[in-house]
Design a protein around this motif. Structure first.
Motif, PDB file in Angstrom:
ATOM      1  N   GLU A   5     -22.431   4.049   2.511  1.00 51.83           N
ATOM      2  CA  GLU A   5     -23.447   4.906   1.906  1.00 51.83           C
ATOM      3  C   GLU A   5     -24.044   5.898   2.900  1.00 51.83           C
ATOM      4  N   ASN A   6     -23.820   5.673   4.183  1.00 51.28           N
ATOM      5  CA  ASN A   6     -24.357   6.577   5.197  1.00 51.28           C
ATOM      6  C   ASN A   6     -23.351   7.631   5.637  1.00 51.28           C
ATOM      7  N   VAL A   7     -22.148   7.553   5.107  1.00 49.86           N
ATOM      8  CA  VAL A   7     -21.082   8.478   5.492  1.00 49.86           C
ATOM      9  C   VAL A   7     -20.803   9.424   4.332  1.00 49.86           C
ATOM     10  N   PRO A   8     -21.003  10.728   4.516  1.00 52.45           N
ATOM     11  CA  PRO A   8     -20.703  11.665   3.436  1.00 52.45           C
ATOM     12  C   PRO A   8     -19.201  11.762   3.185  1.00 52.45           C
ATOM     13  N   VAL A   9     -18.858  12.247   2.012  1.00 51.46           N
ATOM     14  CA  VAL A   9     -17.462  12.399   1.622  1.00 51.46           C
ATOM     15  C   VAL A   9     -17.136  13.881   1.502  1.00 51.46           C
ATOM     16  N   VAL A  10     -16.096  14.320   2.219  1.00 48.91           N
ATOM     17  CA  VAL A  10     -15.632  15.690   2.069  1.00 48.91           C
ATOM     18  C   VAL A  10     -14.444  15.682   1.122  1.00 48.91           C
ATOM     19  N   LEU A  11     -14.449  16.603   0.164  1.00 49.55           N
ATOM     20  CA  LEU A  11     -13.394  16.705  -0.848  1.00 49.55           C
ATOM     21  C   LEU A  11     -12.614  17.991  -0.619  1.00 49.55           C
ATOM     22  N   LEU A  12     -11.300  17.861  -0.405  1.00 50.20           N
ATOM     23  CA  LEU A  12     -10.445  19.011  -0.107  1.00 50.20           C
ATOM     24  C   LEU A  12      -9.417  19.194  -1.219  1.00 50.20           C
ATOM     25  N   HIS A  13      -9.483  20.328  -1.891  1.00 52.42           N
ATOM     26  CA  HIS A  13      -8.585  20.642  -3.008  1.00 52.42           C
ATOM     27  C   HIS A  13      -7.221  21.092  -2.506  1.00 52.42           C
ATOM     28  N   LYS A  73     -21.916  19.092  10.035  1.00 58.48           N
ATOM     29  CA  LYS A  73     -22.231  18.378   8.794  1.00 58.48           C
ATOM     30  C   LYS A  73     -22.625  16.924   9.041  1.00 58.48           C
ATOM     31  N   ALA A  74     -21.781  16.224   9.792  1.00 53.27           N
ATOM     32  CA  ALA A  74     -22.025  14.808  10.080  1.00 53.27           C
ATOM     33  C   ALA A  74     -21.075  14.381  11.186  1.00 53.27           C
ATOM     34  N   PRO A  75     -21.464  13.382  11.993  1.00 52.27           N
ATOM     35  CA  PRO A  75     -20.568  12.936  13.068  1.00 52.27           C
ATOM     36  C   PRO A  75     -19.298  12.271  12.542  1.00 52.27           C
ATOM     37  N   VAL A  76     -19.416  11.620  11.373  1.00 55.89           N
ATOM     38  CA  VAL A  76     -18.273  10.944  10.758  1.00 55.89           C
ATOM     39  C   VAL A  76     -18.295  11.227   9.265  1.00 55.89           C
ATOM     40  N   VAL A  77     -17.140  11.499   8.683  1.00 54.37           N
ATOM     41  CA  VAL A  77     -17.057  11.701   7.240  1.00 54.37           C
ATOM     42  C   VAL A  77     -15.883  10.897   6.688  1.00 54.37           C
ATOM     43  N   ASP A  78     -16.015  10.464   5.451  1.00 52.80           N
ATOM     44  CA  ASP A  78     -14.857  10.024   4.690  1.00 52.80           C
ATOM     45  C   ASP A  78     -14.241  11.275   4.076  1.00 52.80           C
ATOM     46  N   PRO A  97      -9.235  11.307  15.062  1.00 51.13           N
ATOM     47  CA  PRO A  97      -9.469  10.206  14.121  1.00 51.13           C
ATOM     48  C   PRO A  97     -10.893   9.671  14.139  1.00 51.13           C
ATOM     49  N   ALA A  98     -11.593   9.828  15.254  1.00 49.29           N
ATOM     50  CA  ALA A  98     -12.960   9.313  15.340  1.00 49.29           C
ATOM     51  C   ALA A  98     -13.930  10.096  14.466  1.00 49.29           C
ATOM     52  N   ARG A  99     -13.522  11.271  14.022  1.00 50.43           N
ATOM     53  CA  ARG A  99     -14.381  12.080  13.154  1.00 50.43           C
ATOM     54  C   ARG A  99     -14.340  11.616  11.700  1.00 50.43           C
ATOM     55  N   PHE A 100     -13.441  10.665  11.419  1.00 49.87           N
ATOM     56  CA  PHE A 100     -13.251  10.239  10.034  1.00 49.87           C
ATOM     57  C   PHE A 100     -13.446   8.738   9.882  1.00 49.87           C
ATOM     58  N   GLY A 101     -13.898   8.351   8.686  1.00 49.15           N
ATOM     59  CA  GLY A 101     -13.952   6.953   8.314  1.00 49.15           C
ATOM     60  C   GLY A 101     -12.743   6.635   7.472  1.00 49.15           C
ATOM     61  N   ARG A 102     -12.947   6.473   6.181  1.00 54.36           N
ATOM     62  CA  ARG A 102     -11.845   6.209   5.254  1.00 54.36           C
ATOM     63  C   ARG A 102     -11.260   7.536   4.768  1.00 54.36           C
TER      64      ARG A 102
END
Length: 233
Positions: A5-13, A73-78, A97-102
């Protein structure tokens, strides 16, 4: 890794899409937010509200472009990427890879692990430039998307002509410990994706039944898989 819940989600079309057309129209962004996740909207270079250069070289490093876009935007994103968006996310994931979660990679398959042939994409480019075979329905689909209202056909053609990097080394894929979900339709022209999913130590594969490439983002099975994987249900 931070709590979901603390990690924002970036959506790429994908190619010729946009955040609005791919994610808002299907309600995925709203469902993620209803599940307690914040969403970072991004229009890829050449699409939507982003700049639309007509030089193929401008699109040579979309992965770096994405990392720069997310820097403040954030240090880590899904991340959830579809088609061109998935290719972009994959490149960025392998770079940092450290910039991403799931990470969800949808609409790409085992071809990502192979060298591109000299004729790859030529039929689509010819269709975009009006010199293709009108009877080649597969290529004409791309031309139809590029000719739709609000699209910059020259920018979309430049994206198709962009320089491509070599396939990732197996060692680079094996070094990525992020949880990665690969989703692909069994009617997708990029199918199969078993080797791509297996290249990640924590990779998983979901195959959507009777689903082609372009129908993937609006598939209920795809949406359910994404929400469950991101713990947004």
């Amino acid at each position: 890794m931070s709590e979901p819940e603390n990690v924002p989600v970036v959506l790429l079309h994908g190619w010729a899409g946009s955040f609005r057309e791919t994610w808002q129209s299907t309600g995925i962004d709203a469902l993620l937010q209803d599940g307690g996740r914040s969403v970072i909207p991004v229009d890829l270079l050449g699409h939507g509200d982003s700049e639309k250069p007509h030089d193929p070289e401008a699109y040579a490093h979309l992965d770096t472009w994405l990392l720069d876009k997310l820097a403040d935007k954030a240090p880590v994103v899904d991340a959830v990427g579809f088609s061109l968006g998935a290719m972009t996310v994959l490149g960025a994931l392998l770079t940092e890879p450290a910039r991403f979660g799931r990470v969800v990679l949808a609409g790409i398959g085992n071809g990502m692990l192979e060298e591109r042939g000299p004729d790859d994409g030529k039929k689509i480019i010819a269709a975009l430039e009006g010199t293709g075979d009108p009877a080649d329905s597969s290529s004409q689909i791309f031309a139809n998307y590029a000719n739709a209202p609000g699209k910059d056909k020259e920018a979309l053609t430049a994206i198709m002509k962009r320089p491509r990097s070599a396939p990732p080394e197996p060692s680079a894929m094996a070094a990525v410990t992020n949880e990665v979900l690969v989703v692909i339709g069994d009617k997708d022209f990029t199918f199969p994706a078993d080797k791509l999913a297996a290249a990640f130590p924590n990779g998983r594969l979901v195959v959507l039944k009777n689903t082609d490439h372009f129908a993937t983002p609006e598939s209920f099975a795809f949406i359910d898989a994404v929400l469950e994987f991101l713990d947004a249900v």
